[in-house]
Design a protein around this motif. Structure first.
Motif, mmCIF file in Angstrom:
data_model
loop_
_atom_site.group_PDB
_atom_site.id
_atom_site.type_symbol
_atom_site.label_atom_id
_atom_site.label_comp_id
_atom_site.label_asym_id
_atom_site.label_seq_id
_atom_site.Cartn_x
_atom_site.Cartn_y
_atom_site.Cartn_z
ATOM 1 N N UNK A 122 0.833 -1.209 0.000
ATOM 2 C CA UNK A 122 0.000 0.000 0.000
ATOM 3 C C UNK A 122 0.867 1.258 0.000
ATOM 4 N N UNK A 123 1.955 1.231 0.763
ATOM 5 C CA UNK A 123 2.865 2.372 0.798
ATOM 6 C C UNK A 123 3.498 2.602 -0.576
ATOM 7 N N UNK A 124 3.867 1.515 -1.261
ATOM 8 C CA UNK A 124 4.432 1.641 -2.598
ATOM 9 C C UNK A 124 3.439 2.292 -3.558
ATOM 10 N N UNK A 125 2.188 1.866 -3.488
ATOM 11 C CA UNK A 125 1.177 2.407 -4.392
ATOM 12 C C UNK A 125 0.889 3.881 -4.098
ATOM 13 N N UNK A 126 0.903 4.246 -2.829
ATOM 14 C CA UNK A 126 0.700 5.653 -2.465
ATOM 15 C C UNK A 126 1.854 6.499 -2.983
ATOM 16 N N UNK A 157 11.243 2.937 -4.722
ATOM 17 C CA UNK A 157 12.213 1.927 -4.308
ATOM 18 C C UNK A 157 11.570 0.918 -3.356
ATOM 19 N N UNK A 158 11.936 -0.359 -3.536
ATOM 20 C CA UNK A 158 11.423 -1.416 -2.659
ATOM 21 C C UNK A 158 12.501 -1.957 -1.728
ATOM 22 N N UNK A 169 4.708 -5.035 -7.607
ATOM 23 C CA UNK A 169 3.463 -4.355 -7.216
ATOM 24 C C UNK A 169 3.234 -3.094 -8.038
ATOM 25 N N UNK A 170 4.238 -2.228 -8.098
ATOM 26 C CA UNK A 170 4.061 -0.966 -8.805
ATOM 27 C C UNK A 170 4.119 -1.143 -10.317
ATOM 28 N N UNK A 171 4.833 -2.154 -10.785
ATOM 29 C CA UNK A 171 4.876 -2.404 -12.226
ATOM 30 C C UNK A 171 3.508 -2.835 -12.737
#
Length: 290
Positions: free
Chosen positions: A116-120, A242-243, A252-254
């Motif tokens: 969720x943090x990555x998507x935000x 960055x992950x 996830x973000x891709x």
């Protein structure tokens, strides 16, 4: 045997200012150091090839070639599948490793929170103009070619399927060396090319892109890695969050960004998207009935 201390660290021998720049590049960006020629390293550090070689010898290597090999080994270690999963495990809370029933919940919560943090962060940093322009380019192209390796190729297959379902012809590409060479002729001057490299732009991906950029109408790269200097200014870059400090996968973000572009294409021409999907649905029903 070369110096055991990482280049540029306190344990390194006395280096001149120019030699220190070489050591710093090797320490901070071993991937770029390992994949650059001596001349390119000299240009990146505003020094000379002689200075690069001298710095390598002072650091305990036989020369530039051995120093590059050492950097390559560091990159291989940090980018291996084992290293990736180890990093994700390290970012799980300690409760996730307890035998009690809370363990699975703690692990799931950490991964989902990280995702969720990555998507935000993707939403906060995404350039709407870049999304709009890319979607328009895809719609007007003869075809969209999508290249990826490993997991990225699976995302490429999904992306191409979804593009075709909104009326855009698409083709997934993959491979290195000979198989990558066979893919290059498929890219035409009226084609768009997407490079999926969510985590790193590996040398094989970089080499493919450097050749393909001469053929495609334009190239779009999706990656959290920074662009190699050889590609800077020549391709569009969707910089993914960055992950490295999270428990979720870079995929996830891709996946999400692919869905964003599909939604933008459908929004621009909803009739075409609906018509194409309805036709696919009719074919499904026809084949099922048969």
């Amino acid at each position: 045997m070369h110096n055991q201390d990482p280049p540029g660290q306190a344990g390194a021998p006395d280096l001149s200012r120019q030699e220190r720049r070489v050591a710093t590049l090797a320490e901070q960006d071993p991937f770029r150091f390992a994949t650059s020629t001596a001349a390119e390293i000299a240009r990146l550090t505003s020094t000379s090839e002689a200075t690069v070689a001298r710095a390598a010898r002072k650091l305990g290597f036989s020369g530039t070639k051995e120093m590059k090999a050492s950097c390559a080994a560091r990159v291989d270690s940090s980018q291996s599948l084992g290293s990736v999963i180890r990093t994700r495990l390290e970012n799980l809370p300690s409760e996730a490793f307890q035998p009690q029933q809370d363990g699975p919940h703690a692990a799931a919560s950490a991964v989902l929170t990280s995702a969720a943090d990555l998507l935000i962060r993707l939403s906060d940093t995404l350039d709407p103009a870049l999304v709009s322009n890319t979607a328009q380019a895809f719609v007007s192209a003869r075809r969209v070619n999508v290249y990826g390796l490993g997991t990225a190729y699976r995302i490429a297959q999904y992306f191409c399927l979804e593009l075709e379902r909104v009326g855009v012809e698409a083709l997934p590409l993959t491979g290195t060396a000979h198989t990558a060479a066979d893919s290059i002729p498929r890219i035409g001057p009226e084609d768009e090319l997407v490079i999926l490299a969510p985590l790193f732009i590996f040398p094989a991906v970089q080499h493919f892109t450097e050749v393909a950029v001469e053929r495609a109408r334009s190239v779009t790269v999706l990656s959290q890695d920074r662009l190699p200097q050889t590609l800077a200014g020549r391709v569009q870059h969707f910089l993914l969050p960055s992950t490295t400090a999270g428990a979720a996968s870079e995929s996830v973000t891709a996946w999400a960004l692919c869905d964003v572009l599909i939604a933008e294409i459908a929004r621009r021409n909803p009739e075409r998207a609906i018509e194409t999907r309805n036709y696919v649905q009719q074919l499904r029903e026809r084949f099922s009935a048969g």
